[in-house]
Design an enzyme around this catalytic site. Structure first.
Site: not given
Length: 801
Positions: A192, A276
């Site tokens: 991320e 995810e």
């Protein structure tokens, strides 16, 4: 409906009417009732249909130390949990396992140790992820393993992750995996944190040149598909990356009703993953999981689905303490719980395998309407076996499915398994119904709302039968000399939240093993909060105790003992509810308080003899009611009165970059008598059980509120199991169902006014068997108090004053 479909249906309906009756009856058995069905939906399961190759469904271990306590579970519970996660034909049967490449820094629910704390000093046995991957691979030799970085030691690139250092660091991690006999299939970049195309190209070249050409690179494990867009502009980047993975493609913590990728991502022809998802409660998130697994492929052609996390093997005060597919918060008692999400996952994983192929023409939305539910069909690459997974999460009524099997697929016996996601009764999860024998490759099935169904020609499915023991507290006294552990491992129950506390040989001539804080500089952080190293241990119900430990500073700075530690802010892990006893090498000491907002308060301070460096000393912090007393080498250096924190864990801490050692941990209980009358505090919110508005009227509701010493917050536990306030009003619930709100009523002696106050901090209704619970895990003033199924949450733990 197309007229041709109607004519086709009519031509064979009579021939299969007996089968239809049998299937509807089977569906009634699965669900306990048979509702009137809507107009039938025709599904042709055609083995000749085109479609992408299925990569699997699995979960993440990491992004926080969410698996930390699993390795500390006793047998047989530890093996039972591992079986529920990974064993085919038993539980969730995960097909993908992505693990965090530890970086000595908090990455949501704790920190994981790095294999290379300092440049060139590599230890391939640190932490528990190697062990977990070995256990997963033992149970399922076909499981695909993936690695990903969240944070990293600060030496890498002098703080710049996108550097040659990080590439060497990842290759070293792959080398470590090889020493454990583990083959890593997939490797990511930086979780991320965007992407650097040049870095990915360099990583590919390094992997190819160092014997890891078969490892597939995943980019970029962020939100959105910008990396896929870049690959269309940069052919070299496209050649470097084999999988494009995006997070929360259906929306963050959403219902997962719509799960698109992008036209560019699809046009790359690469494997696409929902890499995810989740971050949801292990039970409440099951419906979203059921939608997302199917709809990620239907909406975005994503062939891999990874839930965050695999398991919540952390204590209830740690952020995200009930996420995953199972919860395991008490290694000392062996207690655990398997969630509905495990059985939803099993509805796909136990009926497919990576390498199977989606059948696009045999997948879609029931009746063309998302609200009716979705279905995906897949076939084996080597046999005529097939499976169709149907979810009806949003359906309002039963539906009949008319299935036709063609295209070289087996038309033999069909097995049907189902999970009622709306039911909290484990008996309704992963249930096998009656087998079906198609007639001419055709049969019908009635499906109920809120279910997942797996319709399959495969066999070998099963539902594990292991059960959890009862929960219990970690009793005091507790002690650990740390001498029984191997170097590089973590001490039992000690959970890193920042930095890395691991076993090392003791310094300064002391024999045996000690705990050493290993991180010698600020890391490359993943969270926004730049916390100093600390680790926690223990039970949230611990209240009056003395924590003592030998300490040794290896360099100038300070060490800390932590007491009554509770919740911390997951975006700012340095913001922890608790007390700290801090001592510097120069002898400056302080007793401090912190909270989740980072409001540090120095309660007392002073100076004592210098600790120096390379010398052993003994620190102790005694917490006795509101009296906090700090000692160095057996002599009290200061005492203060503060009642902000009433219960919680102990911990070790150091200053940033300060390496230090700890030995001979001892936690001894206080007298523990307690007054039968006093406040009752929520362990999660640290607010008092309170009668709204200080009302004394029957029916006045109970809530949590700032503790203020008022009569409406002073409760007496009587010999008859009643909790009374004002001397004549009893804590009462109007029923026995979950969600019944607590109130006060004139005492009657009824079972709905009787409570068991347990050692683990729970308060359980005698009539209902349910726990006194703060609604929605809320912490704000005025949050309702109710009864709810006991789940081990900190919002169901109370501390008596």
């Amino acid at each position: 409906m197309d007229d041709r479909v109607g004519r086709r249906r009519g031509a064979w309906r009579t021939a299969v009417s007996a089968a239809v009756v049998a299937v509807v009856a089977a569906a009634a058995v699965l669900t306990g009732h048979a509702e009137p069905a809507r107009a039938a939906t025709a599904i042709t399961v055609n083995g000749a249909s085109g479609g992408r190759t299925f990569d699997g469904v699995g979960a993440v271990s990491g992004g926080g130390g969410n698996s930390r306590l699993l390795i500390d579970y006793p047998e047989p519970q530890r093996s039972d949990l591992l079986d529920y996660l990974f064993k085919p034909g038993y539980g969730a049967a995960m097909q993908l396992l992505k693990v965090e490449i530890g970086g000595d820094t908090n990455s949501t629910s704790g920190a994981e140790p790095s294999h290379e704390h300092t440049r060139g000093s590599i230890n391939c046995n640190r932490g528990y992820e190697w062990w977990l991957m070995e256990q997963a691979r033992t149970r399922n030799p076909s499981i695909a393993l993936a690695g990903l970085v969240w944070g990293a030691p600060g030496w890498i690139g002098n703080g710049n992750f996108w550097s040659t250092d990080s590439i060497d660091y990842l290759v070293a991690w792959l080398d470590c995996a090889a020493t454990h006999g583990l083959t890593i299939s997939y490797l990511g970049g930086w979780n991320e944190k965007g992407y650097n195309a040049t870095w990915y190209k360099n990583l590919r070249a390094a992997l190819n040149s160092r014997g890891y050409g078969a490892v597939k690179i995943v980019a970029s494990d962020d939100f959105g598909w910008a990396a896929a867009d870049e690959s269309l502009r940069d052919p070299a980047f496209a050649n470097a990356v084999q999988v494009f993975g995006s997070h929360y493609v259906c929306g963050y913590r959403s219902a997962q009703s719509s799960c698109p990728s992008s036209a560019n991502a699809i046009s790359t022809g690469k494997q696409l993953w929902a890499s995810e998802n989740g971050s949801d409660d292990y039970n409440a998130g099951a419906a979203a999981l059921a939608r997302g697994v199917n709809r990620g492929y239907l909406d975005g052609r994503m062939t891999g689905y990874i839930n965050w996390p695999a398991i919540a093997a952390i204590t209830p005060n740690i952020p995200w303490a009930t996420t995953g597919v199972a919860v395991a918060q008490q290694p000392w008692s062996g207690a655990y719980s398997i969630g509905r999400s495990a059985w939803v996952m099993a509805q796909t994983t136990q009926f497919t395998a990576p390498g199977w192929r989606y059948l696009d023409g045999s997948s879609g939305y029931l009746g063309g309407n998302r609200n009716n539910g979705s279905y995906v069909s897949l076939r084996s690459p080597s046999t005529s076996d097939w499976s169709t997974v149907v979810e009806t999460m949003d359906a309002g009524a039963a539906q009949t499915l008319d299935l036709t099997v063609t295209g070289g697929l087996s038309t033999g016996v069909v097995r049907v398994w189902s999970t009622n996601v709306r039911s909290s009764n484990p008996a309704d999860h992963f249930v096998r119904g009656g087998d079906i024998t198609p007639v001419g490759g055709r049969f019908s099935l009635t499906v109920q709302p809120g279910h997942v169904y797996s319709i399959t020609t495969t066999s070998g499915q099963g539902k594990g039968t292991a059960t959890s023991p009862a929960a219990g507290t970690l009793r005091l006294p507790y002690a650990d000399t740390f001498d029984s552990y191997a170097t590089g491992r973590q001490a039992r129950y000690l959970m890193d939240q920042q930095g890395s506390f691991e076993i090392a040989g003791c310094a300064a001539g002391r024999a045996g093993q000690c705990v050493r804080q290993m991180s010698d500089q600020a890391p490359i952080y993943w969270t926004s909060g730049q916390a100093e190293p600390y680790a926690l241990l223990g039970d949230l119900s611990w209240r009056n105790y003395t924590v003592s430990s030998d300490v040794l500073l290896e360099k100038p700075g300070y060490v800390q003992l932590v007491g009554r530690a509770n919740t911390y802010n997951h975006q700012g892990p340095q913001n922890l509810n608790g007390y700290y006893f801090r001592v510097t090498d120069g002898g400056a000491w302080s007793i401090r308080s912190n909270n989740t907002s980072g409001d540090w308060r120095t309660l007392a301070s002073g100076a004592t003899s210098a600790l120096g460096t390379g010398r052993w000393h003994t620190l102790a912090l005694k917490l006795d009611g509101s009296t906090l007393t700090a000692s160095v080498d057996g002599a009290a250096v200061g005492s203060v009165s503060d009642s902000t924190w009433v219960a919680g864990q102990i911990g070790y801490g150091t200053g940033q970059g300060v390496t230090a050692q700890f030995d001979n941990l001892s936690i001894t209980p206080g007298d523990g008598s307690g007054s039968p009358t006093g406040e009752i505090r929520s362990a999660s919110a640290n607010r008092c059980l309170d009668v709204n508005g200080a009302s004394q009227a029957d029916g006045a509701v109970v809530q949590i509120w700032d503790c203020n010493g008022g009569a409406n917050q002073r409760w007496t536990l009587g010999a008859n199991n009643q909790l009374t306030v004002y001397g004549n009003k009893c804590l009462d619930v109007p029923g026995t169902a979950s969600g019944s709100r607590a109130r006060i009523m004139s005492c009657t002696g009824g079972g709905n006014q009787q409570w068991r106050v347990n050692a683990d901090g729970t308060i359980v209704g005698v009539a209902s068997g349910l726990c006194l619970d703060v609604n929605g895990q809320g912490t704000a003033n005025g949050t309702a108090v109710q009864i709810w199924t006991c789940n081990g949450g900190s919002n169901q733990q109370w501390v008596r004053g």
